[in-house]
Design a protein around this motif. Structure first.
Motif, short mmCIF file in Angstrom:
data_model
loop_
_atom_site.label_atom_id
_atom_site.label_comp_id
_atom_site.label_asym_id
_atom_site.label_seq_id
_atom_site.Cartn_x
_atom_site.Cartn_y
_atom_site.Cartn_z
N VAL A 1 0.86 -1.18 0.00
CA VAL A 1 0.00 0.00 0.00
C VAL A 1 0.90 1.23 0.00
O VAL A 1 1.77 1.36 0.86
N SER A 2 0.71 2.10 -0.97
CA SER A 2 1.44 3.37 -1.01
C SER A 2 0.43 4.50 -1.07
O SER A 2 -0.66 4.35 -1.63
N GLU A 3 0.78 5.64 -0.48
CA GLU A 3 -0.15 6.76 -0.45
C GLU A 3 0.57 8.09 -0.45
O GLU A 3 1.71 8.21 0.02
N VAL A 4 -0.09 9.08 -1.01
CA VAL A 4 0.36 10.47 -0.98
C VAL A 4 -0.81 11.29 -0.48
O VAL A 4 -1.93 11.20 -1.04
N GLY A 5 -0.58 12.08 0.59
CA GLY A 5 -1.69 12.78 1.19
C GLY A 5 -1.36 14.21 1.58
O GLY A 5 -0.19 14.56 1.80
N LEU A 6 -2.40 15.02 1.67
CA LEU A 6 -2.31 16.41 2.12
C LEU A 6 -3.17 16.54 3.37
O LEU A 6 -4.39 16.31 3.31
N SER A 7 -2.56 16.89 4.49
CA SER A 7 -3.29 17.01 5.76
C SER A 7 -3.54 18.47 6.08
O SER A 7 -2.66 19.32 5.93
N LEU A 8 -4.76 18.75 6.52
CA LEU A 8 -5.16 20.10 6.95
C LEU A 8 -5.78 19.99 8.33
O LEU A 8 -6.58 19.08 8.60
N ALA A 9 -5.43 20.94 9.21
CA ALA A 9 -5.96 20.90 10.57
C ALA A 9 -6.16 22.33 11.08
O ALA A 9 -5.46 23.26 10.68
N ARG A 10 -7.12 22.46 12.01
CA ARG A 10 -7.40 23.77 12.60
C ARG A 10 -7.94 23.58 14.00
O ARG A 10 -8.58 22.57 14.30
N ARG A 11 -7.67 24.57 14.84
CA ARG A 11 -8.18 24.54 16.21
C ARG A 11 -9.47 25.35 16.27
O ARG A 11 -9.53 26.50 15.82
N PHE A 12 -10.50 24.76 16.85
CA PHE A 12 -11.79 25.41 17.01
C PHE A 12 -12.11 25.55 18.49
O PHE A 12 -11.70 24.71 19.31
N SER A 13 -12.87 26.57 18.82
CA SER A 13 -13.35 26.75 20.19
C SER A 13 -14.81 26.33 20.22
O SER A 13 -15.67 26.93 19.56
N ILE A 14 -15.10 25.28 20.97
CA ILE A 14 -16.45 24.75 21.10
C ILE A 14 -16.88 24.88 22.54
O ILE A 14 -16.33 24.21 23.44
N GLN A 15 -17.83 25.80 22.78
CA GLN A 15 -18.32 26.11 24.12
C GLN A 15 -17.15 26.43 25.07
O GLN A 15 -17.09 25.96 26.20
#
Length: 448
Positions: A233-247
């Motif tokens: 299995v081979s893969e190429v990926g783009l990861s995106l992340a963000r911090r959210f304020s929930i309550q």
């Protein structure tokens, strides 16, 4: 070297290869290769859902790209490259192969002598060799050998507002297996049971049947076959992340869209005709390329945010790839390599000098045939013993292991690791060991 010596050397080399293929379980142990891991995770028992640093977040939980890592790994990070390899086998397969090779050569000599003399003791010697070979073949019938190897590279720019990561990796699992023919062992044992005082040359040749060719003096015509079965299995990926304020509470959310390629290779041939160079790989290979998705979340708790909780789903879209229809065998049918969603939760406790963490797979990856299912509980730790020296240790247990089945079981694995990070450079080493498996990994990287 004489022509006869060349011929003998060739026969021994071919028979060594044949025996090596036979030295494995007769039933399928095919499954998808394990997911690629960076060296830090391997040294910490395979953990990472709550504790992976940004450069390795894409492999476990993309949400960790936007998490707070106490200043250890919050800058740009690159891994160039990360490599790993593991070898597993039942008992001492390689030693037994060497013993069988010696027995085959000895049997050819003793049979030739017995056919050219009338001394009963010469026939008894050949019979003893035949019985020994039959026992050795039966003794390795449920043993197998497996090799795993991986290569990867990763880049990460962590940020609570918008973190970005890019990764590319490939992981291979190859298994050598074989099917012992009862006709082969039966002929050897029938020959071993002849009366040495009354048996004629015709009796000897009849008992050995197609196993021995009196014209060439070779142990030939074996019906046992060998199989090379591999998946990658081979893969190429783009990861995106963000911090959210929930309550009023910070939660990190990450996603990794990726291109995934699955490959299988399935080749079967009679052991006395098998040649690792005598095939066209494309005739025995299948492949499939598709888009898939990983998602993850994490949050921090505690007065000093020392606790981190994480959860991820990798390979959200199930995929299946079948092996070739014609693998040169009427005995082995098509196999399936499955890439199913893997849901994992994790917890980590972190300070400026340590990380303690644990991961638990909530879903079970089903094995194929006699291969045991996989569902791991993993624990690990990392300790900063000096400003730029870290040591690691861990263990993992397969909660879904089906004991008593054929093939190589995923037993308790123990891991260790060492990281040296002077200036912006990272040099990391890892090791894995269990009762039937050993592995090692190395990685070179940079952090700013």
């Amino acid at each position: 070297m004489t022509l006869h010596q060349h011929s003998t050397l060739f026969r021994q080399s071919r028979l060594t290869l044949a025996v090596a293929l036979v030295a494995a379980t007769a039933t399928s142990v095919h499954a998808a290769p394990p997911a690629f891991q960076d060296v830090r995770a391997l040294g910490m028992g395979g953990t990472g859902v709550a504790a992976a640093r940004p450069s390795g977040a894409a492999l476990f939980n993309p949400a960790l790209l936007s998490a707070d890592h106490s200043g250890w790994n919050d800058g740009f990070a690159a891994t160039l490259p990360s490599v790993n390899a593991r070898v597993a086998e039942n008992d001492e397969v390689t030693d037994e192969i060497d013993q069988i090779q010696d027995t085959v050569a000895q049997l050819e000599t003793s049979i030739s002598t017995a056919l050219n003399t009338t001394n009963p003791s010469d026939l008894e010697t050949a019979q003893n060799d035949a019985q020994t070979l039959a026992e050795q073949l039966r003794g390795i019938n449920q043993e197998s050998m497996r090799v795993d190897a991986g290569l990867g590279t990763l880049f990460a720019v962590p940020s609570p507002k918008l973190a970005v990561g890019v990764h590319a990796n490939a992981q291979l699992r190859a298994t050598v297996q074989g099917r012992i023919s009862e006709n082969d062992t039966g002929a050897l044992e029938e020959f071993a049971g002849l009366d040495p005082n009354t048996s004629t040359q015709n009796d000897i040749e009849t008992a050995l049947g197609d196993v021995y060719d009196p014209n060439t003096g070779q142990v030939d015509g074996l019906e046992s076959d060998g199989r090379v079965l591999a998946s990658a299995v081979s893969e190429v990926g783009l990861s995106l992340a963000r911090r959210f304020s929930i309550q009023g509470h910070d939660v990190n959310i990450g996603v990794t869209p990726k291109m995934v390629q699955m490959r299988t290779f399935d080749y079967v041939q009679d052991v006395n005709e098998f040649d690792e160079n005598d095939f066209d790989a494309s005739d025995f290979e299948t492949d499939d390329t598709h888009l898939n998705l990983d998602i993850g979340a994490s949050t921090q708790l505690g007065a000093e945010d020392q606790w981190q909780l994480g959860a991820s789903v990798r390979n959200l879209i199930p995929q299946t790839l079948k092996t070739v229809e014609n693998n040169n065998s009427l005995f082995y049918g098509q196999e399936e390599m499955k890439l199913d969603p893997l849901v994992t939760v994790g917890v980590a406790h972190t300070s400026s000098w340590h990380t303690l963490t644990a991961d638990l797979d909530l879903t079970k990856n089903e094995g194929i045939g006699p291969a045991g299912d996989q569902q791991f509980l993993s624990v690990g730790g990392e300790f900063n013993v000096y400003n730029w020296v870290n040591v690691r240790a861990g263990a993992r247990q397969n909660l879904a292991s089906d004991t008593g089945q054929e093939g190589i079981e995923e037993e308790t694995q123990f891991t260790a690791g060492l990281a040296l990070s002077p200036w912006a450079l990272r040099v990391e080493l890892g090791a894995l060991v269990s009762s039937e498996e050993v592995g090692a990994a190395a990685e070179l990287g940079m952090s700013f």
